[in-house]
Design a protein around this motif. Structure first.
Motif, short mmCIF file in Angstrom:
data_model
loop_
_atom_site.label_atom_id
_atom_site.label_comp_id
_atom_site.label_asym_id
_atom_site.label_seq_id
_atom_site.Cartn_x
_atom_site.Cartn_y
_atom_site.Cartn_z
N LYS A 94 2.55 1.65 -3.50
CA LYS A 94 1.62 2.06 -4.55
C LYS A 94 1.31 3.55 -4.46
N LYS A 95 1.16 4.05 -3.25
CA LYS A 95 0.89 5.48 -3.07
C LYS A 95 2.08 6.31 -3.55
N GLU A 96 3.29 5.88 -3.20
CA GLU A 96 4.48 6.63 -3.60
C GLU A 96 4.74 6.52 -5.10
N ASP A 137 0.83 -1.20 0.00
CA ASP A 137 0.00 0.00 0.00
C ASP A 137 0.87 1.25 0.00
#
Length: 282
Positions: A256-258, A253
């Motif tokens: 994926k955000k970065e 998670d």
């Protein structure tokens, strides 16, 4: 000479290097052809030969080799030549690798701080992954076998695997065939193992490997995509296998955000150079 004469002279084409081809070595001849095609293509054989001062036979022979390697392609239905896919990939890579390392640095710092482990940025280079940047966390056990500039075969490591997961299956098959002789020190990484990991990654959107490349170590990786959706790099976190197993979903998670942040930053127009702005304003 008056101003108009100077302007006319500056527009004249540089003289052709006729009679100089015998002084070119093989590499210079290849570079000359690529340079001409990069500046103005598609071109006919005669045009390329004239522009490079090479004879047609030599030009045709070099073009044939460049076509085999993918650096030149022949235009379908025409007797002309243009730069091929390999040359275009190199151009894109040269433009992006420096920028993406800089753009990804804040993400790497955040990932290493939140996970306490080593965060890495990698890009594809042929059948290898090249590590461009990393940030080390605070946990006592860190991934110390990968440094900036390290290379490893594609698929060996979570970030390295993320670079190929979303390629066409035929290309993946070719990559696996090429890299297998290099994996004698990683007996667990077999074609069957890689294909299983690829299927799982396509389902979950991230890669995970444990005890594969190195016993007791593992990682989670995600792709970074450009504005066309193409995978251009990968972010990964490496740690001990037990730390990866316990926190796979959490790490995925975060990654994926970065990766989305880096992708969005890549899509932004470059900021004007401050020095140039000052000179222009003055």
């Amino acid at each position: 000479m008056n101003t108009h004469a100077v302007a006319r002279a500056s527009r004249k084409k540089p003289p052709a290097m006729l009679g100089q081809s015998d002084k070119f070595n093989a590499i210079q001849k290849v570079c000359a052809i690529l340079r001409v095609l990069a500046q103005n293509s598609p071109l006919r054989l005669t045009e390329i030969a004239d522009a490079t001062s090479l004879n047609k036979a030599t030009t045709l022979r070099i073009l044939g080799s460049l076509i085999e390697e993918g650096f030149v392609s022949r235009v379908a239905g025409a007797k002309t030549y243009e730069l091929g896919q390999e040359a275009r990939v190199m151009a894109v890579g040269a433009r992006r690798t420096v920028d993406i390392a800089e753009l990804a640095q804040p993400s790497l710092l955040r990932l290493s701080e939140k996970s306490a482990d080593t965060a890495m940025l990698s890009v594809r280079s042929g059948v290898e992954a090249l590590y461009l940047a990393r940030a080390v966390g605070s946990h006592p056990l860190q991934v110390n076998y990968l440094q900036i500039g390290s290379r490893r075969p594609l698929g060996v490591g979570a970030g390295s695997l993320a670079l190929i997961v979303w390629l066409p299956d035929t290309e993946i098959d070719a990559i696996i065939e090429v890299i297998m002789p290099r994996l004698v020190k990683s007996p667990r990484i077999t074609p069957k193992y890689l294909r299983e990991r690829i299927v799982a990654a396509r389902k979950h959107g991230h890669t995970v490997l444990t005890d594969a490349a190195y016993p007791g170590m593992g990682g989670v990786g995600v792709p970074i995509r450009d504005d066309t959706g193409q995978v251009v790099a990968a972010l990964s976190v490496g740690a001990s296998s037990d730390r990866i197993r316990r926190r796979e979903a959490e790490l995925a998670d975060m990654l994926k955000k970065e990766a989305l942040i880096v992708s969005r930053a890549m899509a932004q127009p470059p900021k004007p150079n401050l020095a140039k702005a000052i000179i222009k304003a003055s």
